[in-house]
Design an enzyme around this catalytic site. Structure first.
Site, PDB file in Angstrom:
ATOM      1  N   CYS A  37       0.833  -1.204   0.000  1.00 29.87           N
ATOM      2  CA  CYS A  37       0.000   0.000   0.000  1.00 29.87           C
ATOM      3  C   CYS A  37       0.869   1.256   0.000  1.00 29.87           C
ATOM      4  O   CYS A  37       1.695   1.442   0.905  1.00 29.87           O
ATOM      5  CB  CYS A  37      -0.909   0.005   1.224  1.00 29.87           C
ATOM      6  N   CYS A  87       0.480   3.554   3.354  1.00 33.80           N
ATOM      7  CA  CYS A  87       0.972   3.143   4.659  1.00 33.80           C
ATOM      8  C   CYS A  87       2.332   3.796   4.915  1.00 33.80           C
ATOM      9  O   CYS A  87       3.035   4.164   3.975  1.00 33.80           O
ATOM     10  CB  CYS A  87       1.112   1.620   4.718  1.00 33.80           C
ATOM     11  N   HIS A 122      -3.767   0.868   8.295  1.00 39.24           N
ATOM     12  CA  HIS A 122      -4.323   0.427   7.010  1.00 39.24           C
ATOM     13  C   HIS A 122      -5.753  -0.107   7.135  1.00 39.24           C
ATOM     14  O   HIS A 122      -6.512  -0.075   6.168  1.00 39.24           O
ATOM     15  CB  HIS A 122      -3.416  -0.663   6.413  1.00 39.24           C
ATOM     16  N   HIS A 138      -6.828   1.995   1.716  1.00 39.43           N
ATOM     17  CA  HIS A 138      -6.367   2.734   2.892  1.00 39.43           C
ATOM     18  C   HIS A 138      -7.202   4.018   3.038  1.00 39.43           C
ATOM     19  O   HIS A 138      -7.442   4.727   2.068  1.00 39.43           O
ATOM     20  CB  HIS A 138      -4.889   3.101   2.718  1.00 39.43           C
ATOM     21  N   HIS A 185      -8.480   7.377   3.041  1.00 41.82           N
ATOM     22  CA  HIS A 185      -7.935   8.627   2.515  1.00 41.82           C
ATOM     23  C   HIS A 185      -9.017   9.374   1.765  1.00 41.82           C
ATOM     24  O   HIS A 185     -10.066   8.833   1.424  1.00 41.82           O
ATOM     25  CB  HIS A 185      -6.753   8.369   1.579  1.00 41.82           C
TER      26      HIS A 185
END
Length: 347
Positions: A70, A73, A116, A167, A169
């Site tokens: 990811c 992260c 995450h 993730h 965001h």
């Protein structure tokens, strides 16, 4: 709030937002990245006048990577990412695959947490307030860029929405034009003012408070309701009771309550369909007045939160009427949606 500005290996700006003033951020991006080369083009639909961004460079953007790869992260030994530090609170950075670029706006990514597996609804009130501070700071910074007319903070959650990075965001777009939905609100506000001598946003909030059937929750400074003609199966609009044009204009009390109310709404969205249903996909869109509008004080800051899930295991697709004609058909009565969102309070 402490703000630390640095750059990634390819020259893109990266900004850390921390709650503690003594936090130190010194990590350097070690990746051998070439400078980002991207340039969007804005074209206008000849039949409607609506702007369209042509951004063909985005075809190669990262798509649903495994968790151990990811890019949002924190960096670890042997695993590089967009965030060089080993931990963070809130981070904003320039998008590597922007829809708006090359002097025609700017796109940024906002990471809400370094965990995450968390979503926005899992954040503490303190962290949610820090995200609000970051949105406000970026609104101020981006609105001052040459050519920027409107700043839009938003979050897409869920593969059903089209999210390519799971993730938690969001994004911020600095548009070089006034978006079509905002332009429509401007027209309606002008028409309402000419016909009544009053403000459309003030009258809308007053009507929903008086009616109350579609109100989901109300606090001292905020009110959330399902709109009378909701487009989406479950859709909530959150307005400050004192009309302001943007996040910058919120006073301290309203800002404090905003984080609390926003978290409550997101948590209720996850309860709509019951405990056995996966997390509810949603779009959370903060509408701010264009900074180039000479009468921007007439327009009201508000959040529009909605999901494409209409029932357990069923999605609302934008099919022939919606996609082809912009004519929405809603399967859920707004009053029923509001009642359900009241039922799941604190469940």
């Amino acid at each position: 709030m402490k703000k630390t500005v640095t750059t990634l290996a390819d020259g893109r700006e990266l900004i850390y937002y921390d709650t503690r003033d003594d936090t130190v951020r010194t990590a350097v991006d070690p990746r051998p990245l070439a400078p980002v080369v991207s340039r969007s083009e804005i074209r206008y639909d000849e039949l409607t006048g609506d702007p369209v961004a042509i951004a063909s460079h985005r075809q190669t953007r990262t798509h649903l990577p495994p968790a151990d790869a990811c890019p949002l992260c924190p960096a670890r030994a042997g695993r590089e990412s967009e965030i060089p530090e080993e931990s963070y609170e809130v981070v904003v950075f320039e998008n590597r695959f922007p829809s708006l670029s090359g002097g025609v706006g700017r796109c940024e990514v906002v990471c809400f947490t370094d965990d995450h597996t968390d979503s926005f609804a899992d954040l503490t009130e303190e962290r949610a307030a820090l995200v609000l501070d970051a949105w406000t700071d970026r609104t101020a910074e981006l609105s001052a860029l040459p050519g920027v007319e409107q700043v839009y903070c938003f979050e897409n959650r869920g593969a059903e929405i089209g999210v390519t990075l799971p993730h938690a965001h969001g994004q911020i777009y600095a548009f070089p034009y006034v978006t079509p939905r905002t332009a429509a609100m401007r027209r309606r506000t002008d028409e309402h003012g000419a016909a009544t001598g009053r403000n459309l946003f003030d009258d809308l909030v007053a009507r929903e408070r008086a009616d109350a059937e579609r109100v989901v929750l109300e606090t001292e400074h905020w009110i959330a309701f399902v709109p009378y003609a909701a487009h989406w199966p479950y859709e909530v609009h959150l307005h400050p009771k004192r009309r302001v044009p943007d996040l910058l204009a919120l006073d301290g009390a309203a800002r404090t309550e905003c984080a609390q109310v926003y978290l409550e709404l997101l948590r209720r969205f996850d309860r709509i369909f019951g405990p056995d249903e996966p997390p509810t996909p949603y779009i959370a869109a903060w509408h701010q007045a264009p900074f180039t509008d000479e009468r921007r004080e007439d327009l009201g800051l508000h959040l529009e939160l909605f999901t494409v899930r209409r029932a357990s295991g069923k999605l609302k697709f934008l099919a022939g009427t919606e996609s082809g004609m912009g004519a929405f058909m809603n399967d859920v009565r707004p009053e029923d949606a509001a009642r359900r969102l009241r039922e799941v309070a604190g469940a």
